[in-house]
Design a protein around this motif. Sequence first.
Motif, PDB file in Angstrom:
ATOM      1  N   SER A   1      -4.353   0.262  -1.609  1.00 39.38           N
ATOM      2  CA  SER A   1      -4.696  -0.935  -1.035  1.00 39.38           C
ATOM      3  C   SER A   1      -4.331  -0.946   0.589  1.00 39.38           C
ATOM      4  O   SER A   1      -5.586  -1.560   1.400  1.00 39.38           O
TER       5      SER A   1
ATOM      6  N   THR B   1      -2.516  -3.479  -7.362  1.00 40.96           N
ATOM      7  CA  THR B   1      -3.599  -3.736  -7.996  1.00 40.96           C
ATOM      8  C   THR B   1      -3.610  -4.271  -9.334  1.00 40.96           C
ATOM      9  O   THR B   1      -4.363  -4.834  -9.982  1.00 40.96           O
TER      10      THR B   1
ATOM     11  N   ASP C   1      -2.052  -7.554  -9.557  1.00 41.35           N
ATOM     12  CA  ASP C   1      -3.233  -8.625  -9.345  1.00 41.35           C
ATOM     13  C   ASP C   1      -4.038  -8.998 -10.398  1.00 41.35           C
ATOM     14  O   ASP C   1      -4.352 -10.111 -10.809  1.00 41.35           O
TER      15      ASP C   1
ATOM     16  N   GLU D   1      -3.678 -12.461  -4.929  1.00 42.86           N
ATOM     17  CA  GLU D   1      -2.615 -11.397  -4.083  1.00 42.86           C
ATOM     18  C   GLU D   1      -2.062 -11.940  -3.095  1.00 42.86           C
ATOM     19  O   GLU D   1      -0.781 -11.950  -3.010  1.00 42.86           O
TER      20      GLU D   1
ATOM     21  N   SER E   1       3.899  -2.719  -2.627  1.00 37.92           N
ATOM     22  CA  SER E   1       4.438  -3.423  -3.727  1.00 37.92           C
ATOM     23  C   SER E   1       5.909  -3.165  -4.125  1.00 37.92           C
ATOM     24  O   SER E   1       6.203  -4.079  -5.174  1.00 37.92           O
TER      25      SER E   1
END
Length: 392
Positions: free
Chosen positions: A13, A223, A226, A283, A354
């Motif tokens: 990310s 991710t 998400d 997100e 995260s």
Amino acid sequence: MTDLTLGIDFGTSNSAMAATDGNGRAQLIRLEGDATAMPTALFFNEEERRTHYGRDAVGQYLSGTEGRLMRSLKSLLGSPLLQEKTAVNGEAVSFQDIISRFLAELVRRAEVQLGRRPTRLMLGRPVHFVDDDPTRDQQAEAALRAAARAAGYADDAIRFQLEPIAAAFDYERRIDRETLVLIVDIGGGTSDFTVVRLGPDRMAQADRASDILATSGVHLGGTDFDQRLALQQVMPHLGLRHVGPSGREVPSPLFLDLATWHLINWLYSPKVLHQAQGLRAVENAKIGVSSSQADAAIDLTSIERDWQPPLSPEALRDDLQAQLRLISASAQECVRRAGLAPSQIDALYLTGGSSALKPLQQALRADFPGVAMVEGDFFGGVASGLAYATAQ
């Protein structure tokens, strides 16, 4: 003039870089203004035939400029898709080449700030690029090495270090006694763990192999969170799991692709652009709920006017529960491999963007009761540690 090594945390990310200064301290590289972390994103502007990077890339996309946004490219390392070509600005370009371009841009920005080109690179890598497949894992590292070569570096100028171990070197500068630490590195695409013995008396040792007691990792990260939230909270409104008049369910592969950043790269067209924007909205809502522990709206007004469904802390926890169990199990497995009980760990050191997710922290507290939880530099800790790893 001494050689200069640049530590690069190429993330799913976000990416960050650091180099040690004349006093041996890690210096994070400013990548966009004063920001030392930059989204791992490129936007190929079809109107101007230019390539944009980081926040600029995302901003170009969100403004509706014609072009292609590429994100989560690290997820393609070790995948057969890496050598596939896609059309950008009128030419066919492989995803391998796109990663090379991003890496070269990182080096260019470091050179501007440092005043000279780094002579060597120390690249971070997860414990596992690909779970349970050593061959593909080595292919992934080889692909990242090839990207560094394409950026102008010879093989003998490129080194690798495990990202959680780099984070351990960063944390070691903050403690004043010998400590057993579980490094928890939760990034966009992987969750990595290391049990390591740290202490001020150990920093000067050239070989720290005996201090690394165990490592583990799983190919899950932000991710994936998400994607899960998009599939649970957004895609059902767009037709996922809808049963038509014939009694057959609407095919689901497209919805999975639309909820996955590195697969959206293949789907960009006017028809799906606005739906893809929903991923960013998910997100943002995830971050909002986690930080405030209150409901947040998923802003889907780019898809339909006034559409802002709520996301609650309970829904966030419940939707991610299965993934968080897998991540927590990998953390416990790391401690078992070290021959330790959870109570023997002195601290959990959290790094990676995260790891700020509150349901994840709650799961770890439940599995490691009474163990201190220390939040590191979520986006710069690994890069700083890579710079320290260079010195060691």
